[in-house]
Design a protein around this motif. Structure first.
Motif, PDB file in Angstrom:
ATOM      1  N   LEU A  38      43.366  33.482  48.156  1.00 31.95           N
ATOM      2  CA  LEU A  38      43.455  32.279  47.329  1.00 31.95           C
ATOM      3  C   LEU A  38      42.062  31.676  47.255  1.00 31.95           C
ATOM      4  CD1 LEU A  38      44.801  29.899  45.870  1.00 31.95           C
ATOM      5  CD2 LEU A  38      45.409  28.971  48.102  1.00 31.95           C
ATOM      6  N   ASP A  39      41.567  31.584  46.045  1.00 31.50           N
ATOM      7  CA  ASP A  39      40.240  31.017  45.861  1.00 31.50           C
ATOM      8  C   ASP A  39      40.390  29.504  45.728  1.00 31.50           C
ATOM      9  OD1 ASP A  39      37.685  30.400  45.269  1.00 31.50           O
ATOM     10  OD2 ASP A  39      37.604  31.442  43.353  1.00 31.50           O
ATOM     11  N   ALA A  40      40.117  28.824  46.823  1.00 30.26           N
ATOM     12  CA  ALA A  40      40.252  27.365  46.810  1.00 30.26           C
ATOM     13  C   ALA A  40      38.893  26.716  46.585  1.00 30.26           C
ATOM     14  CB  ALA A  40      40.870  26.891  48.122  1.00 30.26           C
ATOM     15  N   ASP A  41      37.946  27.532  46.177  1.00 26.78           N
ATOM     16  CA  ASP A  41      36.632  27.020  45.828  1.00 26.78           C
ATOM     17  C   ASP A  41      36.710  26.702  44.348  1.00 26.78           C
ATOM     18  OD1 ASP A  41      34.048  26.467  45.269  1.00 26.78           O
ATOM     19  OD2 ASP A  41      33.211  28.314  46.085  1.00 26.78           O
ATOM     20  N   PHE A  42      36.982  25.440  44.074  1.00 29.42           N
ATOM     21  CA  PHE A  42      37.333  25.109  42.695  1.00 29.42           C
ATOM     22  C   PHE A  42      36.110  25.030  41.790  1.00 29.42           C
ATOM     23  CE2 PHE A  42      40.631  23.470  45.507  1.00 29.42           C
ATOM     24  CZ  PHE A  42      41.657  24.294  45.090  1.00 29.42           C
ATOM     25  N   GLY A  43      34.970  25.324  42.342  1.00 27.32           N
ATOM     26  CA  GLY A  43      33.760  25.276  41.540  1.00 27.32           C
ATOM     27  C   GLY A  43      33.470  26.635  40.927  1.00 27.32           C
ATOM     28  N   LEU A  44      32.617  27.379  41.601  1.00 27.80           N
ATOM     29  CA  LEU A  44      32.194  28.663  41.044  1.00 27.80           C
ATOM     30  C   LEU A  44      33.221  29.748  41.321  1.00 27.80           C
ATOM     31  CD1 LEU A  44      28.586  28.356  42.370  1.00 27.80           C
ATOM     32  CD2 LEU A  44      29.281  28.227  39.993  1.00 27.80           C
ATOM     33  N   ALA A  45      33.418  30.547  40.309  1.00 32.19           N
ATOM     34  CA  ALA A  45      34.433  31.592  40.448  1.00 32.19           C
ATOM     35  C   ALA A  45      33.802  32.844  41.017  1.00 32.19           C
ATOM     36  CB  ALA A  45      35.046  31.862  39.085  1.00 32.19           C
ATOM     37  N   ASN A  46      33.253  32.764  42.241  1.00 33.45           N
ATOM     38  CA  ASN A  46      32.471  33.921  42.691  1.00 33.45           C
ATOM     39  C   ASN A  46      33.277  35.104  43.214  1.00 33.45           C
ATOM     40  OD1 ASN A  46      32.945  32.326  44.899  1.00 33.45           O
ATOM     41  ND2 ASN A  46      30.799  31.883  45.281  1.00 33.45           N
ATOM     42  N   ILE A  47      34.526  34.873  43.603  1.00 36.41           N
ATOM     43  CA  ILE A  47      35.338  36.032  44.022  1.00 36.41           C
ATOM     44  C   ILE A  47      35.551  36.951  42.828  1.00 36.41           C
ATOM     45  CG2 ILE A  47      37.593  36.839  44.800  1.00 36.41           C
ATOM     46  CD1 ILE A  47      37.875  34.529  46.478  1.00 36.41           C
ATOM     47  N   GLU A  48      35.730  36.309  41.694  1.00 40.67           N
ATOM     48  CA  GLU A  48      35.975  37.081  40.480  1.00 40.67           C
ATOM     49  C   GLU A  48      34.813  38.029  40.221  1.00 40.67           C
ATOM     50  OE1 GLU A  48      36.992  34.259  37.422  1.00 40.67           O
ATOM     51  OE2 GLU A  48      38.245  33.157  38.834  1.00 40.67           O
ATOM     52  N   VAL A  49      33.625  37.528  40.492  1.00 38.24           N
ATOM     53  CA  VAL A  49      32.440  38.361  40.310  1.00 38.24           C
ATOM     54  C   VAL A  49      32.447  39.492  41.329  1.00 38.24           C
ATOM     55  CG1 VAL A  49      29.922  38.387  40.346  1.00 38.24           C
ATOM     56  CG2 VAL A  49      31.128  36.417  39.386  1.00 38.24           C
ATOM     57  N   MET A  50      32.733  39.144  42.591  1.00 35.44           N
ATOM     58  CA  MET A  50      32.681  40.181  43.627  1.00 35.44           C
ATOM     59  C   MET A  50      33.717  41.270  43.426  1.00 35.44           C
ATOM     60  SD  MET A  50      31.732  38.349  47.183  1.00 35.44           S
ATOM     61  CE  MET A  50      30.460  37.091  47.201  1.00 35.44           C
ATOM     62  N   LEU A  51      34.861  40.914  42.893  1.00 33.22           N
ATOM     63  CA  LEU A  51      35.913  41.913  42.717  1.00 33.22           C
ATOM     64  C   LEU A  51      35.878  42.529  41.328  1.00 33.22           C
ATOM     65  CD1 LEU A  51      38.980  40.188  44.422  1.00 33.22           C
ATOM     66  CD2 LEU A  51      37.626  42.066  45.324  1.00 33.22           C
ATOM     67  N   GLY A  52      35.060  41.955  40.463  1.00 39.01           N
ATOM     68  CA  GLY A  52      35.000  42.472  39.105  1.00 39.01           C
ATOM     69  C   GLY A  52      36.297  42.263  38.342  1.00 39.01           C
ATOM     70  N   ILE A  53      37.019  41.208  38.677  1.00 37.03           N
ATOM     71  CA  ILE A  53      38.244  40.917  37.920  1.00 37.03           C
ATOM     72  C   ILE A  53      38.192  39.478  37.421  1.00 37.03           C
ATOM     73  CG2 ILE A  53      39.779  42.578  39.041  1.00 37.03           C
ATOM     74  CD1 ILE A  53      40.723  40.438  40.930  1.00 37.03           C
ATOM     75  N   ARG A  54      38.901  39.222  36.370  1.00 36.04           N
ATOM     76  CA  ARG A  54      38.857  37.872  35.804  1.00 36.04           C
ATOM     77  C   ARG A  54      40.264  37.425  35.418  1.00 36.04           C
ATOM     78  NH1 ARG A  54      36.118  33.787  33.964  1.00 36.04           N
ATOM     79  NH2 ARG A  54      34.293  34.407  35.156  1.00 36.04           N
ATOM     80  N   PRO A  55      40.896  36.681  36.299  1.00 32.21           N
ATOM     81  CA  PRO A  55      42.256  36.268  35.967  1.00 32.21           C
ATOM     82  C   PRO A  55      42.264  35.205  34.877  1.00 32.21           C
ATOM     83  CG  PRO A  55      41.582  35.351  38.072  1.00 32.21           C
ATOM     84  CD  PRO A  55      40.422  36.124  37.557  1.00 32.21           C
ATOM     85  N   GLN A  56      43.317  35.232  34.078  1.00 31.88           N
ATOM     86  CA  GLN A  56      43.398  34.295  32.959  1.00 31.88           C
ATOM     87  C   GLN A  56      44.000  32.971  33.383  1.00 31.88           C
ATOM     88  OE1 GLN A  56      45.492  36.713  30.003  1.00 31.88           O
ATOM     89  NE2 GLN A  56      44.734  35.210  28.516  1.00 31.88           N
ATOM     90  N   PHE A  57      44.906  33.043  34.377  1.00 29.96           N
ATOM     91  CA  PHE A  57      45.625  31.831  34.756  1.00 29.96           C
ATOM     92  C   PHE A  57      45.357  31.490  36.215  1.00 29.96           C
ATOM     93  CE2 PHE A  57      48.017  33.979  31.399  1.00 29.96           C
ATOM     94  CZ  PHE A  57      47.931  32.987  30.423  1.00 29.96           C
ATOM     95  N   THR A  58      45.684  30.272  36.587  1.00 27.85           N
ATOM     96  CA  THR A  58      45.371  29.825  37.943  1.00 27.85           C
ATOM     97  C   THR A  58      46.589  29.167  38.590  1.00 27.85           C
ATOM     98  OG1 THR A  58      44.757  27.556  37.382  1.00 27.85           O
ATOM     99  CG2 THR A  58      43.052  29.267  37.088  1.00 27.85           C
ATOM    100  N   LEU A  59      46.406  28.796  39.834  1.00 28.18           N
ATOM    101  CA  LEU A  59      47.471  28.120  40.573  1.00 28.18           C
ATOM    102  C   LEU A  59      47.901  26.836  39.863  1.00 28.18           C
ATOM    103  CD1 LEU A  59      49.030  28.448  43.246  1.00 28.18           C
ATOM    104  CD2 LEU A  59      47.341  26.960  44.308  1.00 28.18           C
ATOM    105  N   ALA A  60      46.965  26.199  39.187  1.00 30.62           N
ATOM    106  CA  ALA A  60      47.304  24.962  38.472  1.00 30.62           C
ATOM    107  C   ALA A  60      48.394  25.224  37.427  1.00 30.62           C
ATOM    108  CB  ALA A  60      46.056  24.386  37.818  1.00 30.62           C
ATOM    109  N   ASP A  61      48.369  26.416  36.805  1.00 32.51           N
ATOM    110  CA  ASP A  61      49.416  26.744  35.831  1.00 32.51           C
ATOM    111  C   ASP A  61      50.785  26.836  36.502  1.00 32.51           C
ATOM    112  OD1 ASP A  61      47.848  27.160  33.349  1.00 32.51           O
ATOM    113  OD2 ASP A  61      46.892  28.732  34.529  1.00 32.51           O
TER     114      ASP A  61
END
Ligand SMILES: Nc1ncnc2c1ncn2[C@@H]1O[C@H](COP(=O)(O)OP(=O)(O)OP(=O)(O)O)[C@@H](O)[C@H]1O
Ligand SMILES: [Mg+2]
Length: 294
Positions: free
Chosen positions: A57-80
């Protein structure tokens, strides 16, 4: 019944029924940029190699750096999910070794905009997450923001990443001092482990731990455990460029081995499977909601 009491009842009711609770590990640091995300991602990979189902769970609400490290980009988030627009299954993206990734999005700030019905249905749905994962790793932002502290206070397993830089050590101390002052911090039921990262020599790592441990014990009365040291490793940087975790790209690199050792220490004790207290993600969010509705 006031709103806060109402919510507490909702949470209580949901607590008794389900049994499959995930182990929740919160990764944090005082100073930014010390390697929390690298650690979270690689620990996840190493747990997955042990056959565990892992969600970050990426609770770092600022930079989406996990997405970069894993090379994936989710469209939706926990807020949805919180706002009832999506189900948990719809917002989890799967990456290497089948680790699940859940972006916090605007995250727990949404609680302020949610009514009782939405909170109740969100807490109810969190069981799904507990059922989907054996381990949930929460990668927090850095620094001592309220959001980070809410996750840390609510977690029974906290891992603090520290590097040998003096400011990293003093900032880790400040984080623990802030934690100690939180009325909801339950010291007895919280395990705080230190991960020494980017250490150039073992002695440098041990020294880092000693410096922090001495003052934390003396002034805060908190027991720390050194769970492992991760060497400074150029392969970490290289793997970021390849957008693939070092544990996948270079499984025999010194850092990958160190991540693997830490995952083993967290899973086994004297050759036996460790039985951690699996609180589940529901308990964690419930206590955050409790804090917010007090
Ligand atoms: N063991 C290591 N050896 C060499 N470089 C490392 C190591 N661990 C992390 N790094 C590098 O340090 C930088 C910061 O790492 P990372 O993004 O994981 O930190 P973070 O704590 O998550 O940062 P933030 O506070 O911005 O979220 C990255 O460039 C990463 O490649
Ligand atoms: Mg990070």
């Amino acid at each position: 019944m006031d709103q806060a009491e109402n919510l507490r009842n909702i949470i209580k009711k949901k607590t008794v029924i389900h049994e499959n609770l995930a182990r929740v590990i919160t990764v944090t640091s005082g100073k930014g940029g010390v390697g929390k995300t690298s650690f979270s991602v690689n620990l996840a990979i190493q747990f997955a190699k042990q056959g565990k189902r892992v969600i970050i769970l990426d609770a770092d609400f600022g930079l989406a750096n996990i997405e970069v490290m894993l090379g994936i980009r989710p469209q939706f988030t926990l807020a949805d999910v919180m706002l009832g627009r999506k189900t948990l299954k719809e917002v989890i993206t799967y990456g290497p070794e089948n680790i699940g990734f859940l972006s916090g999005g605007s995250g727990i700030r949404e609680f302020a905009n949610m009514n009782n019905g939405q909170i109740s249905s969100f807490v109810g749905r969190l069981y799904e997450l507990d059922e989907m994962a054996d381990v949930i790793i929460i990668d927090t932002g850095s620094g001592i923001s309220d959001t980070v502290m809410e996750f840390v206070v609510a977690s029974s397993e906290v891992m603090v990443v520290v590097t040998p830089e003096p400011t990293s050590i003093t900032d880790a101390y400040s984080l623990l001092k802030t934690l100690k002052r939180k009325v909801n911090f339950n010291q007895q039921d919280t395990t705080i482990r230190i991960v020494g990262n980017r250490v150039r020599k073992r002695s440098e790592g041990l020294e880092l731990f000693d410096k922090l441990n001495v003052v934390v014990k003396k002034f805060l009365g908190i027991e720390l455990e050194l769970i492992g040291l991760i060497p400074y490793d150029d392969k970490c940087q290289l793997s970021i460029m390849k957008q693939s975790p070092v544990s996948i790209e270079y499984p025999n690199a010194p850092s990958s081995r160190a991540f693997g050792e830490i995952a083993m220490l967290l899973s086994y004790e004297n050759g036996e499977v460790k039985m951690p207290k699996n609180d589940g993600i529901r308990a964690l969010f419930s206590s955050i909601i409790r804090l917010k509705t007090k």
